[in-house]
Design an enzyme around this catalytic site. Structure first.
Site, PDB file in Angstrom:
ATOM      1  N   GLU A   5       1.497   4.469  -2.695  1.00  8.43           N
ATOM      2  CA  GLU A   5       1.268   5.094  -4.004  1.00  8.43           C
ATOM      3  C   GLU A   5       2.541   5.653  -4.618  1.00  8.43           C
ATOM      4  O   GLU A   5       2.763   5.551  -5.821  1.00  8.43           O
ATOM      5  CB  GLU A   5       0.215   6.203  -3.889  1.00  8.43           C
ATOM      6  CG  GLU A   5      -1.209   5.694  -3.751  1.00  8.43           C
ATOM      7  CD  GLU A   5      -1.547   5.170  -2.371  1.00  8.43           C
ATOM      8  OE1 GLU A   5      -0.762   5.413  -1.428  1.00  8.43           O
ATOM      9  OE2 GLU A   5      -2.592   4.516  -2.229  1.00  8.43           O
TER      10      GLU A   5
ATOM     11  N   ILE B  91      -3.562  10.133  -5.374  1.00  8.29           N
ATOM     12  CA  ILE B  91      -2.520  10.221  -6.405  1.00  8.29           C
ATOM     13  C   ILE B  91      -1.425  11.207  -5.986  1.00  8.29           C
ATOM     14  O   ILE B  91      -0.335  11.204  -6.545  1.00  8.29           O
ATOM     15  CB  ILE B  91      -3.117  10.629  -7.775  1.00  8.29           C
ATOM     16  CG1 ILE B  91      -2.201  10.157  -8.914  1.00  8.29           C
ATOM     17  CG2 ILE B  91      -3.384  12.129  -7.868  1.00  8.29           C
ATOM     18  CD1 ILE B  91      -2.804  10.302 -10.303  1.00  8.29           C
TER      19      ILE B  91
ATOM     20  N   HIS C 242     -12.473  10.500  -2.294  1.00  3.46           N
ATOM     21  CA  HIS C 242     -12.664   9.503  -3.348  1.00  3.46           C
ATOM     22  C   HIS C 242     -13.358  10.091  -4.571  1.00  3.46           C
ATOM     23  O   HIS C 242     -13.795   9.354  -5.441  1.00  3.46           O
ATOM     24  CB  HIS C 242     -13.479   8.310  -2.834  1.00  3.46           C
ATOM     25  CG  HIS C 242     -12.760   7.485  -1.816  1.00  3.46           C
ATOM     26  ND1 HIS C 242     -12.362   7.985  -0.603  1.00  3.46           N
ATOM     27  CD2 HIS C 242     -12.359   6.189  -1.829  1.00  3.46           C
ATOM     28  CE1 HIS C 242     -11.754   7.035   0.088  1.00  3.46           C
ATOM     29  NE2 HIS C 242     -11.735   5.937  -0.637  1.00  3.46           N
TER      30      HIS C 242
ATOM     31  N   LEU D  93       0.850  -1.196   0.000  1.00  6.19           N
ATOM     32  CA  LEU D  93       0.000   0.000   0.000  1.00  6.19           C
ATOM     33  C   LEU D  93       0.888   1.250   0.000  1.00  6.19           C
ATOM     34  O   LEU D  93       1.215   1.799   1.049  1.00  6.19           O
ATOM     35  CB  LEU D  93      -0.903  -0.036   1.232  1.00  6.19           C
ATOM     36  CG  LEU D  93      -2.215   0.739   1.146  1.00  6.19           C
ATOM     37  CD1 LEU D  93      -3.137   0.339   2.276  1.00  6.19           C
ATOM     38  CD2 LEU D  93      -2.025   2.228   1.109  1.00  6.19           C
TER      39      LEU D  93
END
Ligand SMILES: Cc1ncc(C[n+]2csc(CCOP(=O)(O)OP(=O)(O)O)c2C)c(N)n1
Length: 679
Positions: free
Chosen positions: A413, A440, A482, A411
């Site tokens: 990014e 992101i 989200h 996990l």
């Protein structure tokens, strides 16, 4: 202590390697290669040359002929010890201070000077073409190194990635994420922490409370070793062993090389502001060149005459390189645009018509097609494997193509994006998934500082054909973070491609094109229509052109420009307006960077009126860019001010209010009517 009776479940140890004492005396039996005196002399020469070159570079900077320069004074043994243990086919991912490592691997001095003199052509480097250029954002080369090493492992190539960084870098998540991943996958990767005790003015004790840096590897599941970084024999021996282990499939290793930065951080720094001259003086007694020299002299392999000869030889070599550097031709200003993207001819731009799938199924189909046709395509991200992704974009891919090509990553990014950069530079075609656009942001460093500019800063020597996919936008009643639509931020980055489909057909064709594209693409997927949009998609492997806008509806009264999920509302508004006698032309921009200015201008020239619709907040949104283009190049055609229907200048609200935020059909209709009524 209350917990004394509890069992100990793990114990760890860190070893320290050294052979020569500061005065050159031998502490323990030397490794085999050290009996080969010519080999030791070559290491000695490498260190002397590096130091002489560094010092000359400083004087060039002081006399205005070079930019800021990071000196490796006192750290030459690490440069030479590591580089000399590598093979040509191995890949080096250096930090800005690793001048000696580059020199050893064949980069010419004038190339190093050219780069630090402010000219990207220096990165063309005569060293191995696959080596990475200097990494300036501290530690960000580490996840890339993991990507490179993953490529080696996948292709079963007996090659090793070697990644150098400083003690400061070990505080960064980048380095940890890379080590963690390298441990999980037993990657052929050597991490070298050049612990020179300082990160500019920050001493090691403020960097970490860890007893050693080497032990950080233990948490990642592999060996970390401390090495006396002033003892080139020890560095070389440790590197040789680690690289051989990695090459043989034994996984990664971390070498913590204990050194001391005898110089200022760079020519722009004054270390006297934060450390005492006494400290530096004491450390001079440990420096690597005098140490090896003392040993060589004790072996009767070196003397004053050879020393003088070597110094003269190095000076001559350096002077000649400086002459070539100073004589280098100036760069024509327009060349700053070279190597930003691959030339059009390198791009696949097969135009095709696609023939009922949802948008998410179309994405899955395109991924499967791309993986089938090109073994270099790998898919990576959180939950993309067994689970097939949280939206099921990658469902079935791991069963079909294997866990080596469909990688469930930790996990992390930043790691995902950095792996993509490293893999892409090594010839793989990585497709990374970031689960939601709100996550992101840790990738921005890799996107801005590496992916987008690798081609340009290496003047075409390296490229970065990666795709980073992520769901975009709101409207699915998702939790906070989200539902982001921050595409304008990405579209501001030169060298990056930003693509957003608005239908299953375009999702299929544009994703294939993005994967085949030789440059990095951020592929934004409209979450709201993942399952709501259905269309005929023929799995014929044909891509749609990038950088081209799609005219979805012809009209002559007004131009509506949109992208992503709100194309749906925009088309619905156009249909409603048609019932009111207004014929709107609807353009789906599809590629936001670089975008199709000509299609926009041609349409506005025809209609004289324009409404731009996007979900993202208004100020600084991409609509502003299009309005500016029309103001600059289409003003005389305008019959009304350009209008924008957008999200509002506030945080994307939680689900109870999100539909009030997203442009609605009535808002688009009202703005369009107003534009059409303007006289
Ligand atoms: C991500 C990032 N943050 C800050 C900087 C500015 N900076 C350049 S070098 C440096 C210190 C790095 O120290 P270390 O990792 O120990 O390497 P060293 O310079 O000692 O070789 C800093 C803070 C940078 N280049 N990158």
């Amino acid at each position: 202590m209350a917990d004394e009776g509890l069992p100990v479940v793990a114990r760890f140890e860190v070893r320290q390697r050294s052979y020569l004492a500061p005065d050159g005396t031998v502490l323990r039996p030397l490794p085999d290669f050290a009996s080969d005196i010519p080999k030791l002399l070559a290491l000695y020469r490498g260190m002397v040359l590096t130091r002489a070159f560094d010092l000359k570079a400083v004087s060039l900077q002081r006399t205005g002929r070079l930019g800021t320069y990071a000196v490796s004074l006192g750290q030459e043994a690490v440069a030479v010890g590591i580089a000399s243990a590598m093979r040509q086919e191995d890949v080096l991912l250096p930090s800005y201070r690793d001048n000696g490592t580059l020199l050893w691997r064949g980069t010419k001095m004038e190339e190093i000077l050219l780069f630090w003199g402010g000219d990207e052509r220096g990165n063309l480097s005569s060293g191995p073409a696959h080596d990475f250029p200097y990494c300036i954002p501290v530690g960000s080369q580490a996840p890339q190194a993991a990507g490179v090493a993953y490529a080696f492992k996948l292709r079963k190539e007996p090659r090793v990635a070697v990644c150098l960084f400083g003690d400061g870098a070990t505080s960064k998540g980048d380095v940890w994420e890379a080590m963690n991943f390298a441990g999980v996958h037993k990657l052929p990767l050597l991490f070298v922490a050049n612990n020179n005790q300082w990160a500019i003015s920050v001493p090691l004790k403020l960097q970490t409370a860890s007893q050693t840096l080497a032990q950080k590897a233990i948490a990642a599941g592999f060996t970390g070793e401390q090495v006396d970084g002033n003892d080139v024999i020890a560095v070389r021996a440790a590197a040789e062993e680690a690289i051989a282990q990695a090459r043989a499939g034994g996984g990664p290793r971390l070498i913590e090389a204990l050194t001391y930065r005898l110089s200022d951080h760079t020519t722009a720094d004054d270390a006297a502001r934060y450390r005492s001259p006494e400290e530096v003086q004491t450390r001079w007694k440990e420096e690597p060149i005098a140490r090896l020299r003392a040993y060589l002299v004790s072996q009767k392999a070196w003397g004053k005459a050879q020393e003088e000869e070597l110094a003269a030889e190095c000076q001559k070599e350096i002077e000649a390189a400086i002459e070539r550097y100073l004589a280098s031709s100036p760069r024509a200003p327009e060349t700053m645009f070279d190597h930003l993207y691959a030339r059009a001819s390198e791009r696949s731009s097969a135009e095709a018509r696609m023939p009922e799938l949802t948008l998410i199924e179309a994405i899955n189909l395109a991924l499967a097609r791309a993986m089938q046709e090109d073994a270099n395509v790998v898919v990576l991200g959180e939950d993309v494997g067994v689970n097939g992704g949280v939206f099921r974009a990658t469902v079935g891919l791991q069963q079909r193509f294997g866990a080596e090509r469909v990688i469930d990553t930790p996990l992390a990014e930043l790691l995902i994006s950095g792996l993509c950069v490293g893999m892409a530079a090594q010839g793989l075609k990585p497709v990374g998934e970031i689960q939601f656009m709100g996550f992101i942001y840790p990738c921005i460093d890799q996107l801005v500082n590496h992916a987008s500019r690798l081609r340009n800063r290496t003047q075409g020597r390296l490229s970065c054909p990666m795709v980073l996919r992520t769901p975009h936008g709101g409207g699915i009643r998702a939790p906070e973070h989200h539902s982001e639509s921050t595409e304008a931020m990405l579209a501001h980055i030169p060298g990056l491609r930003v693509v957003m489909p608005s239908s299953p057909e375009r999702a299929y064709g544009l994703l294939l094109a993005s994967i085949r594209d030789p440059d990095p693409v951020v592929f934004l997927e409209p979450t709201r229509i993942y399952r709501a949009a259905k269309g005929q998609v023929e799995d014929n492997g044909e891509a749609l052109p990038l950088d081209i806008a799609f005219v979805l509806r012809q009209g002559h009264d007004v131009t509506l420009i949109s992208w992503g999920a709100v194309v749906k509302e925009t088309l619905a508004a156009a249909a409603e307006l048609a019932g009111q006698g207004i014929e709107a032309e609807v353009i789906d921009l599809a590629t936001l960077k670089p975008y199709d200015e000509e299609t926009v201008l041609a349409s506005v020239t025809k209609t004289g009126r324009c409404v731009i619709v996007h979900e993202a907040a208004r100020t600084g949104g991409f609509g502003a860019e299009i309005a500016a283009l029309i103001a600059e190049r289409g003003l005389t055609s305008l019959l009304a001010p350009v209008a924008r229907v957008t999200g509002y200048d506030t945080i994307m609200p939680l689900p109870r209010l999100e539909q009030r935020y997203i442009p609605s059909v009535p808002r688009i209709v009202a703005a369009t009517r107003k534009a059409c009524e303007f006289a």
